[in-house]
Design an enzyme around this catalytic site. Sequence first.
Site, PDB file in Angstrom:
ATOM      1  N   GLU A  90       0.800  -1.225   0.000  1.00 36.18           N
ATOM      2  CA  GLU A  90       0.000   0.000   0.000  1.00 36.18           C
ATOM      3  C   GLU A  90       0.831   1.273   0.000  1.00 36.18           C
ATOM      4  O   GLU A  90       2.018   1.259   0.317  1.00 36.18           O
ATOM      5  CB  GLU A  90      -0.976   0.002   1.170  1.00 36.18           C
ATOM      6  CG  GLU A  90      -0.367  -0.177   2.520  1.00 36.18           C
ATOM      7  CD  GLU A  90      -1.452  -0.490   3.551  1.00 36.18           C
ATOM      8  OE1 GLU A  90      -1.884   0.441   4.209  1.00 36.18           O
ATOM      9  OE2 GLU A  90      -1.857  -1.657   3.673  1.00 36.18           O
ATOM     10  N   CYS A 103       3.796   8.209   0.100  1.00 33.70           N
ATOM     11  CA  CYS A 103       4.431   7.279   1.027  1.00 33.70           C
ATOM     12  C   CYS A 103       4.440   5.907   0.351  1.00 33.70           C
ATOM     13  O   CYS A 103       3.391   5.407  -0.034  1.00 33.70           O
ATOM     14  CB  CYS A 103       3.585   7.268   2.307  1.00 33.70           C
ATOM     15  SG  CYS A 103       4.086   6.024   3.480  1.00 33.70           S
ATOM     16  N   CYS A 110       6.841  -7.442   6.701  1.00 30.87           N
ATOM     17  CA  CYS A 110       8.018  -6.911   7.401  1.00 30.87           C
ATOM     18  C   CYS A 110       8.428  -7.935   8.450  1.00 30.87           C
ATOM     19  O   CYS A 110       7.587  -8.668   8.960  1.00 30.87           O
ATOM     20  CB  CYS A 110       7.641  -5.588   8.088  1.00 30.87           C
ATOM     21  SG  CYS A 110       9.026  -4.759   8.909  1.00 30.87           S
ATOM     22  N   CYS A 114       7.623  -5.094  15.235  1.00 36.31           N
ATOM     23  CA  CYS A 114       7.138  -4.035  16.137  1.00 36.31           C
ATOM     24  C   CYS A 114       5.712  -4.391  16.586  1.00 36.31           C
ATOM     25  O   CYS A 114       4.852  -4.696  15.761  1.00 36.31           O
ATOM     26  CB  CYS A 114       7.166  -2.675  15.448  1.00 36.31           C
ATOM     27  SG  CYS A 114       8.822  -2.165  14.951  1.00 36.31           S
ATOM     28  N   CYS A 117       2.412  -2.578  15.063  1.00 33.05           N
ATOM     29  CA  CYS A 117       2.341  -2.320  13.626  1.00 33.05           C
ATOM     30  C   CYS A 117       1.659  -3.450  12.873  1.00 33.05           C
ATOM     31  O   CYS A 117       1.967  -4.628  13.082  1.00 33.05           O
ATOM     32  CB  CYS A 117       3.763  -2.119  13.086  1.00 33.05           C
ATOM     33  SG  CYS A 117       3.813  -1.796  11.329  1.00 33.05           S
ATOM     34  N   CYS A 334      -0.620   1.823   9.112  1.00 30.72           N
ATOM     35  CA  CYS A 334       0.363   1.164   8.266  1.00 30.72           C
ATOM     36  C   CYS A 334       0.080  -0.335   8.113  1.00 30.72           C
ATOM     37  O   CYS A 334       0.105  -1.075   9.082  1.00 30.72           O
ATOM     38  CB  CYS A 334       1.700   1.373   8.982  1.00 30.72           C
ATOM     39  SG  CYS A 334       3.117   0.903   8.061  1.00 30.72           S
TER      40      CYS A 334
HETATM   41  N1  SAH Z   1      10.075   0.333   9.065  1.00 29.38           N
HETATM   42  C1  SAH Z   1      10.212   1.749   8.983  1.00 29.38           C
HETATM   43  C2  SAH Z   1       9.203   2.434   8.066  1.00 29.38           C
HETATM   44  C3  SAH Z   1       7.782   1.941   8.069  1.00 29.38           C
HETATM   45  S1  SAH Z   1       6.757   2.262   9.464  1.00 29.38           S
HETATM   46  C4  SAH Z   1      10.188   2.364  10.368  1.00 29.38           C
HETATM   47  O1  SAH Z   1      10.063   1.624  11.338  1.00 29.38           O
HETATM   48  O2  SAH Z   1      10.374   3.562  10.487  1.00 29.38           O
HETATM   49  C5  SAH Z   1       6.447   3.997   9.389  1.00 29.38           C
HETATM   50  C6  SAH Z   1       6.166   4.618  10.738  1.00 29.38           C
HETATM   51  O3  SAH Z   1       4.854   4.273  11.207  1.00 29.38           O
HETATM   52  C7  SAH Z   1       7.125   4.174  11.840  1.00 29.38           C
HETATM   53  O4  SAH Z   1       7.473   5.279  12.624  1.00 29.38           O
HETATM   54  C8  SAH Z   1       6.284   3.193  12.614  1.00 29.38           C
HETATM   55  O5  SAH Z   1       6.793   2.979  13.896  1.00 29.38           O
HETATM   56  C9  SAH Z   1       4.930   3.859  12.558  1.00 29.38           C
HETATM   57  N2  SAH Z   1       3.770   3.005  12.850  1.00 29.38           N
HETATM   58  C10 SAH Z   1       3.604   1.693  12.605  1.00 29.38           C
HETATM   59  N3  SAH Z   1       2.403   1.282  13.019  1.00 29.38           N
HETATM   60  C11 SAH Z   1       1.784   2.360  13.533  1.00 29.38           C
HETATM   61  C12 SAH Z   1       0.515   2.572  14.141  1.00 29.38           C
HETATM   62  N4  SAH Z   1      -0.341   1.582  14.295  1.00 29.38           N
HETATM   63  N5  SAH Z   1       0.215   3.822  14.537  1.00 29.38           N
HETATM   64  C13 SAH Z   1       1.093   4.839  14.393  1.00 29.38           C
HETATM   65  N6  SAH Z   1       2.301   4.704  13.836  1.00 29.38           N
HETATM   66  C14 SAH Z   1       2.647   3.474  13.419  1.00 29.38           C
END
Ligand code: SAH
Length: 346
Positions: A90, A103, A110, A114, A117, A334
């Site tokens: 996406e 974006c 991935c 995390c 996420c 995301c």
């Molecule tokens: N892997 C990279 C880029 C993708 S995630 C990274 O970790 O930076 C992009 C951003 O969205 C990151 O800051 C991530 O921590 C955040 N993110 C992921 N899931 C989220 C959620 N449910 N709510 C808010 N931010 C989120």
Amino acid sequence: MVILQDYNLTELTEFLTSNYGVKPFVARQIFQWLNRSVDFDGMTNLSKTLREQLKTDCVAVASRIVQTLTSEQDGTQKFLFELFDGNVVEGVLMKYKYGNTLCVSSQVGCRMGCKFCASTLGGLVRNLSAGEILSQVTSVNALSNDRERYVTNIVLMGSGEPLDNFENVVKFLQLVTSKDGLNVSERNISLSTCGIVPRMRQLADMGCSLNLTLSLHNADNEQRKSIMPVTNAYSVEEAVGALRYYFNKTSRRVIVEYTLIDGVNDSHSHALKLASLLSGITVHVNVIALNPVKETGLKGTREANVKKFLNYLSALGVSATRRRTMGQDIEGACGQLRRRYLEQNG
Ligand code: SAH
């Protein structure tokens, strides 16, 4: 399957002249079509035979938009891109006064794990090739009359960890900034990472001029380990050290992303730890409330407490702002749009 968008002009010319006897000036035209997301059928000055031959061996435009959601509030759009093997990723297009920011995703799924996420829930499916990342930009450009400039800014902040797919991401950067290609300035590109320290340093050593963002979300190593397993490999001190190194080497803006999770990382003591970790480094903190993902059970910090956290930071002398949230009516954190799509179509 050969993905033609993976090639730069020299590589494409070499590939097409040696395998198909295509003349260099025709290869250049094909390259221009690819950058405008024109598929084989639209390459009208090629013979039908050549087009059919290329179609059986190669993919021209590496992704196509299969779903679009448009925000009624601010015009933000979410896209689902389908790749040649049926996988989907996406992207989000945000419209600002100064231009349009796309974006893009760098991986299908991935493997960073995390806890908050949605992109990582099913693990890593595969890396995207350079052309597959580029095609997200060309496909969105193709929605406008301005087929090469509709997207002015790019953030590598969609699904995936860009620095876990380093080679392809670097190749993508070369392609998208190329004078022969879309010629996007690297200064208009941001890369966000969960903190793969050696790769952050490598970017600095390469003399990159992109903006680098570190997704920190907790300044305490033990606590961060429980939401971001990457901390087991690289400590917060090392990650912030790499950010400082990047800033010193490149003079480019560096940013810390801090997603507030209710009761997890949003107290005064968290702000104190963050301020102390960032002291002495020129960095801006982007604060955002977690977008709840149903599978995780985690909640975003309430509005009043987000304000409190920002006030704590400001009192501690940390430069921080709340990231403007856009397209809230189509919001899905995301990776959520892809998950919903897979649930419905999988
Ligand atoms: N892997 C990279 C880029 C993708 S995630 C990274 O970790 O930076 C992009 C951003 O969205 C990151 O800051 C991530 O921590 C955040 N993110 C992921 N899931 C989220 C959620 N449910 N709510 C808010 N931010 C989120």
